[in-house]
Design an enzyme around this catalytic site. Structure first.
Site, PDB file in Angstrom:
ATOM      1  N   CYS A 174       0.814  -1.224   0.000  1.00  0.00           N
ATOM      2  CA  CYS A 174       0.000   0.000   0.000  1.00  0.00           C
ATOM      3  C   CYS A 174       0.842   1.266   0.000  1.00  0.00           C
ATOM      4  CB  CYS A 174      -0.957   0.007   1.192  1.00  0.00           C
ATOM      5  SG  CYS A 174      -0.178  -0.395   2.764  1.00  0.00           S
ATOM      6  N   HIS A 176      -2.693   6.626   4.396  1.00  0.00           N
ATOM      7  CA  HIS A 176      -1.244   6.699   4.569  1.00  0.00           C
ATOM      8  C   HIS A 176      -0.733   8.035   4.022  1.00  0.00           C
ATOM      9  CE1 HIS A 176      -1.367   2.663   5.786  1.00  0.00           C
ATOM     10  NE2 HIS A 176      -0.707   2.056   4.811  1.00  0.00           N
ATOM     11  N   ASN A 188      -5.212   4.024   1.975  1.00  0.00           N
ATOM     12  CA  ASN A 188      -4.471   2.769   1.809  1.00  0.00           C
ATOM     13  C   ASN A 188      -5.364   1.567   1.529  1.00  0.00           C
ATOM     14  OD1 ASN A 188      -4.996   3.449   4.741  1.00  0.00           O
ATOM     15  ND2 ASN A 188      -4.525   1.277   4.942  1.00  0.00           N
TER      16      ASN A 188
END
Length: 343
Positions: A130, A242, A315
């Site tokens: 990811c 993220h 993510n």
């Protein structure tokens, strides 16, 4: 007729997201099957306006299924993906099990779409880590113009990347802080609530973690083996999304203005960079969105041809489920499925 699609790991964070995205994007499937381990058999999951009953992986026959979206972990994938591929079903695997296999293409559609044609040896296509997925989406348009020589990246990764149990642990620990309750710690090596942990995955002999190594290896495989990359991956008390602080060195000059223009015109990217308080994206705002967001684009005067920027993405979507579905769409659009059932 359309396609028959199986989602393995359908009860997990990413599996549920895969089902949602298949429905959102109106993937041309006549039938979607939810699959998980035997202990989840009979559970119900949502697919658009339908409810699917989960079937058991070890008793499901893949011989009449066109595409399997696999999100059940590396060990399960190592055991089952080759079997599923041999049955004639193309596996798009979200785990790390086959990312570095020479006969398995590692794909981000915006970055290396033509590599998808190499899947037929094992009938397996790998989805990247990811944190790597959003990074290479941002690096690709810049590398095409000014060739990247080195990347230094620090990640700020949400707990959802470690699964539902990790999200529950952050919630429970946060609640315990305010209620003076018992602080349980099972999923992470240190407390995650109101803290940051500079370790994701296991440590390797050279001091880097496996997550950091994944970013290095996957960027080289998808973008350019000559790129030098070093990463520090940090888990932060965020549920979804993220973020990455990225520093890039180029072989030739790249101004902030040129980089901004390139990124604005690149697929899968939205630039939000107002250079004022709040004029940037955060994980909270990126959650539930498909785009990779770029902010704080600026030149780095400490190195020759240096650039720094901030990169944020959901993510569970671009880092996992969305990218997997986009790969499936490429198989359909390029008519690459071994058994093309569509009329």
């Amino acid at each position: 007729m359309g396609y028959k699609v199986a989602v393995v790991g359908a009860t997990g964070n990413v599996g549920r997201e895969m089902l949602d995205i298949l429905a959102e994007r109106a993937f041309p499937a006549d039938e979607v099957v939810a699959i998980a381990s035997r202990r989840s058999m009979g559970q119900e999951v949502s697919f658009g306006d339908k409810i699917l009953k989960v079937q058991a992986l070890d008793t499901y026959d893949f011989s009449d299924t066109d595409i399997c979206l696999m999100s059940a972990g590396g060990e399960t994938s190592k055991e089952w993906s080759p079997r599923i591929g041999q049955a004639g079903c193309v596996v798009i695997d979200n785990s790390s099990a086959f990312r570095y296999h020479q006969d398995v293409p590692l794909i981000v559609p915006e970055v290396n779409p033509d590599a998808i044609t190499d899947f037929s040896k094992l009938n397996i296509i790998a989805n990247p880590n990811c944190s790597t997925a959003q990074l290479v989406v941002a690096l690709k348009p810049l590398h095409d113009v000014a060739k990247i020589s080195r990347v230094v990246v620090a990640t700020y990764q949400s707990v959802s990347g470690a699964g539902k149990d990790a999200m529950d642990e952050l919630f429970q620990q946060t609640r315990s802080v305010f209620t003076a309750g018992q602080m349980t710690q099972e999923k992470f090596p240190k407390r995650i609530a109101f803290n940051v942990i500079p370790q994701i995955d296991v440590f390797m002999e050279d001091g880097f973690t496996k997550e950091e190594w994944k970013m290095m290896a996957e960027t080289k495989k998808m973008l350019d083996p000559k790129i030098k990359l070093t990463a520090t991956c940090v888990r932060v008390p965020v549920f979804i999304g993220h973020a990455e602080a990225v520093n890039v060195e180029f072989e030739s000059p790249m101004s902030a203005e040129q980089a901004t223009a390139l990124l604005r015109s690149a697929p899968g990217i939205l630039v939000v960079d107002k250079r004022e308080p709040g004029g940037y994206m955060t994980p909270h705002e990126a959650a539930g969105e498909d785009a990779t967001y770029i902010s704080r684009i600026r030149e780095d005067a400490t190195v020759e041809n240096g650039l720094a920027f901030w990169c944020v993405s959901d993510n569970l979507r671009k880092g996992a489920a969305l990218n997997t579905v986009q790969i499936a769409e490429m198989l359909v659009n390029r008519k690459l499925l071994p058994r093309h059932q569509a009329a």
